[in-house]
Design a protein around this motif. Sequence first.
Motif, PDB file in Angstrom:
ATOM      1  N   SER A   1     -17.920   1.549   1.645  1.00  0.00           N
ATOM      2  CA  SER A   1     -16.763   2.452   1.612  1.00  0.00           C
ATOM      3  C   SER A   1     -16.517   2.985   0.207  1.00  0.00           C
ATOM      4  CB  SER A   1     -15.526   1.717   2.134  1.00  0.00           C
ATOM      5  OG  SER A   1     -14.378   2.521   2.024  1.00  0.00           O
TER       6      SER A   1
ATOM      7  N   ASN B   1       1.934   5.410  -0.875  1.00  0.00           N
ATOM      8  CA  ASN B   1       1.375   6.740  -0.638  1.00  0.00           C
ATOM      9  C   ASN B   1       0.944   7.335  -1.980  1.00  0.00           C
ATOM     10  OD1 ASN B   1       0.983   9.519   0.173  1.00  0.00           O
ATOM     11  ND2 ASN B   1       2.079   8.943   2.027  1.00  0.00           N
TER      12      ASN B   1
ATOM     13  N   HIS C   1      -7.294  -3.418  -0.379  1.00  0.00           N
ATOM     14  CA  HIS C   1      -6.364  -3.772   0.689  1.00  0.00           C
ATOM     15  C   HIS C   1      -7.094  -4.043   2.005  1.00  0.00           C
ATOM     16  CE1 HIS C   1      -3.129  -2.626  -2.012  1.00  0.00           C
ATOM     17  NE2 HIS C   1      -2.265  -3.082  -1.122  1.00  0.00           N
ATOM     18  N   TRP C   2      -8.060  -3.183   2.329  1.00  0.00           N
ATOM     19  CA  TRP C   2      -8.798  -3.388   3.579  1.00  0.00           C
ATOM     20  C   TRP C   2      -9.618  -4.677   3.523  1.00  0.00           C
ATOM     21  CZ3 TRP C   2      -8.624  -1.377   8.330  1.00  0.00           C
ATOM     22  CH2 TRP C   2      -7.925  -0.170   8.511  1.00  0.00           C
TER      23      TRP C   2
ATOM     24  N   ASN D   1      -2.620   4.206   5.495  1.00  0.00           N
ATOM     25  CA  ASN D   1      -3.647   3.218   5.833  1.00  0.00           C
ATOM     26  C   ASN D   1      -3.104   1.982   6.547  1.00  0.00           C
ATOM     27  OD1 ASN D   1      -6.729   3.389   4.817  1.00  0.00           O
ATOM     28  ND2 ASN D   1      -5.447   4.765   3.614  1.00  0.00           N
TER      29      ASN D   1
ATOM     30  N   ASN E   1     -16.601   6.875  -1.076  1.00  0.00           N
ATOM     31  CA  ASN E   1     -15.241   7.368  -1.300  1.00  0.00           C
ATOM     32  C   ASN E   1     -15.257   8.569  -2.242  1.00  0.00           C
ATOM     33  OD1 ASN E   1     -12.545   7.628  -2.484  1.00  0.00           O
ATOM     34  ND2 ASN E   1     -12.091   5.741  -1.402  1.00  0.00           N
TER      35      ASN E   1
ATOM     36  N   PHE F   1       0.848  -1.194   0.000  1.00  0.00           N
ATOM     37  CA  PHE F   1       0.000   0.000   0.000  1.00  0.00           C
ATOM     38  C   PHE F   1       0.886   1.248   0.000  1.00  0.00           C
ATOM     39  CE2 PHE F   1      -2.765   3.321   1.455  1.00  0.00           C
ATOM     40  CZ  PHE F   1      -4.019   2.988   0.956  1.00  0.00           C
TER      41      PHE F   1
ATOM     42  N   HIS G   1      -7.723   1.065  -4.548  1.00  0.00           N
ATOM     43  CA  HIS G   1      -6.513   0.798  -3.765  1.00  0.00           C
ATOM     44  C   HIS G   1      -6.831   0.491  -2.309  1.00  0.00           C
ATOM     45  CE1 HIS G   1      -2.332   2.203  -2.307  1.00  0.00           C
ATOM     46  NE2 HIS G   1      -2.157   1.082  -2.970  1.00  0.00           N
ATOM     47  N   ALA G   2      -7.453   1.443  -1.620  1.00  0.00           N
ATOM     48  CA  ALA G   2      -7.734   1.260  -0.197  1.00  0.00           C
ATOM     49  C   ALA G   2      -8.762   0.151   0.032  1.00  0.00           C
ATOM     50  CB  ALA G   2      -8.222   2.565   0.418  1.00  0.00           C
TER      51      ALA G   2
END
Length: 311
Positions: A166, A105, A137-138, A272, A170, A103, A133-134
């Motif tokens: 989410s 930046n 991964h979550w 994150n 977003n 993950f 992306h987020a």
Amino acid sequence: MTAILTIVAPVFFLIACGYAAAKVGLIGREGAKGLNDFVLYFCVPPLLFRTMQSVEMSVSATGVWGAYYAAAGMIWLIVALGAKRVRGLGDAGGSATAFASTFGNLGMMGLSIAYLSFGEEGLIIAALIIAVHAASHWFVGTLWAELANAEHGINIAATTGGVLVSLAKNPVVLALAAGALWNAGGWTMPAIGSRIIDLGGDAAIPAGLFALGLAVAAYPLRGAAAGVATIMILKMAVFPVIAWAFAQFVFHLPPRETALVTLFAALPTGMNPYLFAVKFNASLAAVSGAIALGIMLSILTIPFVLWLVGA
């Protein structure tokens, strides 16, 4: 090399300004959070909307996603096989380690470098990766951690629902969708609307980089040297090499897309993973150290990667 320095020097100057402002107490944690929220909700969305509404779409979303996230999957597999061999990385089955090792930046640093290096076309490629992306991964990280801590119970439906909610809320995803819809409709933005969007979008890169500097000051270097080194090697060396190989030889992406997939894979660990590590009490020292040290070392690594990919 002079052209590359022209790109990265302003980026790291603004990050350094934010870092210094935090360290001398000029801006506290509440102020840093406020600026970060301002960038996320009021600057980045108009920047991406403006780009999507006007640019000609010539990017293969499937190829970009495939190259980047297939490489990320390889790193998660490596972590799954080896995390327990490094002290401080095996907590929650290594899920926090895998999260931190893939993950990057992207929201603050990635968008800025993509725009400064490749213009609006670079922003489109960056936005494609950032859009999921987020959430991805979550979702995978949470399932992994729950499986590793089976006594807490596994609720795949709740996790999936949380990710979908989410995504629906977003601001990045909403801005991309709205801009693409506007583009497809061929509509014209009124002058006052364009001016409002420009004011927000033009502030995204400088404000975002300054906010990143403020955030880095909150992640101290501490302990877990072996864990920090492992995460950074995976994130800033192994991941970009695998991503480049997928982009070049598997998905046969054009040079610009290949360069940006490689660059985004090489970015230092984002914020994150720290939130994830806190939530699951997993590999916290290694993850926080990798965030802080990664930003510092990227002053050297990002220009090198840009040179390698011919930016």
